[in-house]
Design a protein around this motif. Structure first.
Motif, PDB file in Angstrom:
ATOM      1  N   VAL A   1       0.837  -1.200   0.000  1.00 20.46           N
ATOM      2  CA  VAL A   1       0.000   0.000   0.000  1.00 20.46           C
ATOM      3  C   VAL A   1       0.872   1.251   0.000  1.00 20.46           C
ATOM      4  CG1 VAL A   1      -1.718   1.298   1.322  1.00 20.46           C
ATOM      5  CG2 VAL A   1      -1.957  -1.166   1.069  1.00 20.46           C
ATOM      6  N   LYS A   2       1.976   1.209   0.742  1.00 25.85           N
ATOM      7  CA  LYS A   2       2.847   2.382   0.867  1.00 25.85           C
ATOM      8  C   LYS A   2       3.670   2.627  -0.386  1.00 25.85           C
ATOM      9  CE  LYS A   2       6.183   4.438   3.997  1.00 25.85           C
ATOM     10  NZ  LYS A   2       6.939   4.236   5.222  1.00 25.85           N
ATOM     11  N   TYR A   3       4.305   1.603  -0.916  1.00 29.84           N
ATOM     12  CA  TYR A   3       5.239   1.789  -2.025  1.00 29.84           C
ATOM     13  C   TYR A   3       4.624   1.566  -3.407  1.00 29.84           C
ATOM     14  CZ  TYR A   3       8.713   1.969   1.634  1.00 29.84           C
ATOM     15  OH  TYR A   3       9.420   2.326   2.745  1.00 29.84           O
ATOM     16  N   PHE A   4       3.562   0.793  -3.485  1.00 34.44           N
ATOM     17  CA  PHE A   4       2.958   0.515  -4.789  1.00 34.44           C
ATOM     18  C   PHE A   4       1.573   1.127  -4.930  1.00 34.44           C
ATOM     19  CE2 PHE A   4       5.871  -3.075  -4.063  1.00 34.44           C
ATOM     20  CZ  PHE A   4       6.726  -2.871  -5.135  1.00 34.44           C
ATOM     21  N   THR A   5       1.190   1.968  -4.008  1.00 39.38           N
ATOM     22  CA  THR A   5      -0.099   2.653  -3.975  1.00 39.38           C
ATOM     23  C   THR A   5      -1.285   1.712  -4.230  1.00 39.38           C
ATOM     24  OG1 THR A   5       0.024   3.341  -6.291  1.00 39.38           O
ATOM     25  CG2 THR A   5       0.884   4.886  -4.624  1.00 39.38           C
ATOM     26  N   LEU A   6      -1.274   0.619  -3.522  1.00 37.54           N
ATOM     27  CA  LEU A   6      -2.391  -0.322  -3.582  1.00 37.54           C
ATOM     28  C   LEU A   6      -3.519   0.234  -2.721  1.00 37.54           C
ATOM     29  CD1 LEU A   6      -3.239  -3.252  -4.501  1.00 37.54           C
ATOM     30  CD2 LEU A   6      -2.464  -3.995  -2.261  1.00 37.54           C
ATOM     31  N   ASN A   7      -4.708   0.196  -3.222  1.00 32.57           N
ATOM     32  CA  ASN A   7      -5.867   0.721  -2.513  1.00 32.57           C
ATOM     33  C   ASN A   7      -6.190  -0.149  -1.301  1.00 32.57           C
ATOM     34  OD1 ASN A   7      -8.727   1.194  -1.860  1.00 32.57           O
ATOM     35  ND2 ASN A   7      -8.646   2.548  -3.628  1.00 32.57           N
ATOM     36  N   ASP A   8      -6.554   0.487  -0.176  1.00 26.52           N
ATOM     37  CA  ASP A   8      -6.924  -0.246   1.037  1.00 26.52           C
ATOM     38  C   ASP A   8      -8.130  -1.153   0.815  1.00 26.52           C
ATOM     39  OD1 ASP A   8      -4.933   0.639   2.710  1.00 26.52           O
ATOM     40  OD2 ASP A   8      -6.091   2.320   3.495  1.00 26.52           O
ATOM     41  N   PHE A   9      -9.012  -0.775  -0.077  1.00 22.97           N
ATOM     42  CA  PHE A   9     -10.197  -1.572  -0.356  1.00 22.97           C
ATOM     43  C   PHE A   9      -9.800  -2.934  -0.929  1.00 22.97           C
ATOM     44  CE2 PHE A   9     -14.115  -2.562  -2.805  1.00 22.97           C
ATOM     45  CZ  PHE A   9     -15.004  -2.534  -1.742  1.00 22.97           C
ATOM     46  N   ILE A  10      -8.779  -2.964  -1.754  1.00 25.64           N
ATOM     47  CA  ILE A  10      -8.285  -4.228  -2.321  1.00 25.64           C
ATOM     48  C   ILE A  10      -7.655  -5.067  -1.215  1.00 25.64           C
ATOM     49  CG2 ILE A  10      -6.691  -5.246  -3.988  1.00 25.64           C
ATOM     50  CD1 ILE A  10      -7.062  -2.604  -5.614  1.00 25.64           C
ATOM     51  N   LEU A  11      -6.903  -4.425  -0.336  1.00 23.32           N
ATOM     52  CA  LEU A  11      -6.315  -5.121   0.806  1.00 23.32           C
ATOM     53  C   LEU A  11      -7.402  -5.759   1.670  1.00 23.32           C
ATOM     54  CD1 LEU A  11      -4.035  -5.806   2.834  1.00 23.32           C
ATOM     55  CD2 LEU A  11      -4.335  -3.514   3.767  1.00 23.32           C
ATOM     56  N   MET A  12      -8.467  -5.027   1.909  1.00 20.07           N
ATOM     57  CA  MET A  12      -9.550  -5.568   2.726  1.00 20.07           C
ATOM     58  C   MET A  12     -10.252  -6.728   2.021  1.00 20.07           C
ATOM     59  SD  MET A  12      -9.237  -4.255   5.544  1.00 20.07           S
ATOM     60  CE  MET A  12     -10.606  -5.117   6.276  1.00 20.07           C
ATOM     61  N   GLY A  13     -10.350  -6.686   0.701  1.00 19.29           N
ATOM     62  CA  GLY A  13     -10.910  -7.818  -0.033  1.00 19.29           C
ATOM     63  C   GLY A  13     -10.105  -9.080   0.215  1.00 19.29           C
ATOM     64  N   PHE A  14      -8.788  -8.941   0.177  1.00 17.31           N
ATOM     65  CA  PHE A  14      -7.903 -10.070   0.423  1.00 17.31           C
ATOM     66  C   PHE A  14      -8.075 -10.586   1.852  1.00 17.31           C
ATOM     67  CE2 PHE A  14      -3.879 -11.654   2.083  1.00 17.31           C
ATOM     68  CZ  PHE A  14      -3.660 -12.726   1.238  1.00 17.31           C
ATOM     69  N   LEU A  15      -8.062  -9.678   2.822  1.00 12.20           N
ATOM     70  CA  LEU A  15      -8.153 -10.083   4.222  1.00 12.20           C
ATOM     71  C   LEU A  15      -9.515 -10.683   4.568  1.00 12.20           C
ATOM     72  CD1 LEU A  15      -6.232  -7.135   5.897  1.00 12.20           C
ATOM     73  CD2 LEU A  15      -5.414  -9.463   5.475  1.00 12.20           C
ATOM     74  N   VAL A  16     -10.578 -10.144   3.995  1.00 14.43           N
ATOM     75  CA  VAL A  16     -11.917 -10.718   4.214  1.00 14.43           C
ATOM     76  C   VAL A  16     -11.963 -12.133   3.634  1.00 14.43           C
ATOM     77  CG1 VAL A  16     -14.349 -10.542   3.522  1.00 14.43           C
ATOM     78  CG2 VAL A  16     -13.154  -8.538   4.389  1.00 14.43           C
ATOM     79  N   GLY A  17     -11.381 -12.331   2.469  1.00 15.24           N
ATOM     80  CA  GLY A  17     -11.327 -13.666   1.871  1.00 15.24           C
ATOM     81  C   GLY A  17     -10.532 -14.639   2.726  1.00 15.24           C
ATOM     82  N   TYR A  18      -9.398 -14.186   3.228  1.00 10.46           N
ATOM     83  CA  TYR A  18      -8.552 -15.036   4.066  1.00 10.46           C
ATOM     84  C   TYR A  18      -9.288 -15.428   5.342  1.00 10.46           C
ATOM     85  CZ  TYR A  18      -3.931 -16.894   5.227  1.00 10.46           C
ATOM     86  OH  TYR A  18      -2.875 -17.732   5.481  1.00 10.46           O
ATOM     87  N   ALA A  19      -9.928 -14.441   5.978  1.00 11.09           N
ATOM     88  CA  ALA A  19     -10.684 -14.710   7.207  1.00 11.09           C
ATOM     89  C   ALA A  19     -11.862 -15.644   6.932  1.00 11.09           C
ATOM     90  CB  ALA A  19     -11.163 -13.399   7.823  1.00 11.09           C
ATOM     91  N   ALA A  20     -12.505 -15.492   5.778  1.00 13.11           N
ATOM     92  CA  ALA A  20     -13.616 -16.382   5.414  1.00 13.11           C
ATOM     93  C   ALA A  20     -13.130 -17.816   5.256  1.00 13.11           C
ATOM     94  CB  ALA A  20     -14.289 -15.896   4.130  1.00 13.11           C
ATOM     95  N   HIS A  21     -11.937 -17.983   4.710  1.00 12.16           N
ATOM     96  CA  HIS A  21     -11.366 -19.322   4.576  1.00 12.16           C
ATOM     97  C   HIS A  21     -11.166 -19.943   5.960  1.00 12.16           C
ATOM     98  CE1 HIS A  21      -8.809 -22.420   2.551  1.00 12.16           C
ATOM     99  NE2 HIS A  21      -8.437 -22.580   3.811  1.00 12.16           N
ATOM    100  N   LEU A  22     -10.598 -19.175   6.880  1.00 13.44           N
ATOM    101  CA  LEU A  22     -10.370 -19.700   8.230  1.00 13.44           C
ATOM    102  C   LEU A  22     -11.682 -20.034   8.926  1.00 13.44           C
ATOM    103  CD1 LEU A  22      -7.470 -17.446   9.555  1.00 13.44           C
ATOM    104  CD2 LEU A  22      -7.344 -19.619   8.337  1.00 13.44           C
ATOM    105  N   LEU A  23     -12.684 -19.191   8.740  1.00  5.58           N
ATOM    106  CA  LEU A  23     -13.998 -19.459   9.314  1.00  5.58           C
ATOM    107  C   LEU A  23     -14.580 -20.748   8.727  1.00  5.58           C
ATOM    108  CD1 LEU A  23     -16.406 -18.517  11.068  1.00  5.58           C
ATOM    109  CD2 LEU A  23     -17.256 -17.360   9.036  1.00  5.58           C
ATOM    110  N   GLY A  24     -14.438 -20.925   7.425  1.00  6.98           N
ATOM    111  CA  GLY A  24     -14.935 -22.143   6.787  1.00  6.98           C
ATOM    112  C   GLY A  24     -14.255 -23.388   7.312  1.00  6.98           C
ATOM    113  N   ASP A  25     -12.929 -23.325   7.478  1.00  3.80           N
ATOM    114  CA  ASP A  25     -12.220 -24.488   8.012  1.00  3.80           C
ATOM    115  C   ASP A  25     -12.516 -24.706   9.491  1.00  3.80           C
ATOM    116  OD1 ASP A  25     -11.131 -25.263   5.640  1.00  3.80           O
ATOM    117  OD2 ASP A  25      -9.136 -24.473   6.023  1.00  3.80           O
TER     118      ASP A  25
END
Length: 163
Positions: free
Chosen positions: A131-155
């Motif tokens: 996010v800092k060096y490649f100007t990645l949007n926080d919304f995209i980061l949250m998409g990734f983290l929500v997906g990761y957390a959903a995987h853990l919840l599913g397992d």
């Protein structure tokens, strides 16, 4: 076959009405509740759970712009699949090839990659580097983290659970 199913349903209905409330609760706990626990999760089940979690997140934090919505969805799906990189036979493990096999040798399945610690490591990595060096949007980061957390919840709702 249909006749036996009808007899079974009718018998169940008669027996159900003969039970007291306490007996019904006990029956429900012993018969129906264990069926709600999944034996294992597959990539398509993880993706569906991720889409559900992403939809809930997006309902509370909407963003305008088709490109950001598409990137959020792609990050979400990547986040849903990434925890299984420690299993060489998983969908992402097959795509990653030798990297997945190396990770599988270093970490056991449903170990470090299936922990909250990994979410924190990935959050720090993405937030302070991408996010800092490649100007990645926080919304995209949250998409990734929500997906990761959903995987853990599913397992977590499977028989084996997570550590």
């Amino acid at each position: 076959m249909a006749g036996s199913a009808h007899v079974t349903a009718a018998t169940f209905r008669i027996c159900w009405h003969a039970f007291s409330t306490k007996q019904r609760i006990t029956l429900f706990e012993k018969v129906f509740i264990p069926r709600l626990v999944f034996i294992s999760m597959r990539s398509n089940t993880h993706i569906l759970l991720g889409i559900l979690a992403g939809s809930v997140y997006y309902a509370y934090f909407p963003v305008k712009g088709l490109v950001l919505q598409i990137l959020f969805s792609l990050a979400l799906i990547f986040g849903v699949l990434l925890p299984d990189i420690d299993e060489a036979h998983s969908t992402i493990g097959q795509k990653a090839g030798f990297i997945s096999k190396l990770i599988q040798k270093l970490f056991k399945h449903r170990g470090f990659f299936h922990s909250v610690w990994m979410i924190l490591v990935l959050f720090a990595l993405f937030k302070f580097i991408f996010v800092k060096y490649f100007t990645l949007n926080d919304f995209i980061l949250m998409g990734f983290l929500v997906g990761y957390a959903a995987h853990l919840l599913g397992d977590a709702i499977t028989v084996n659970g997570i550590k």
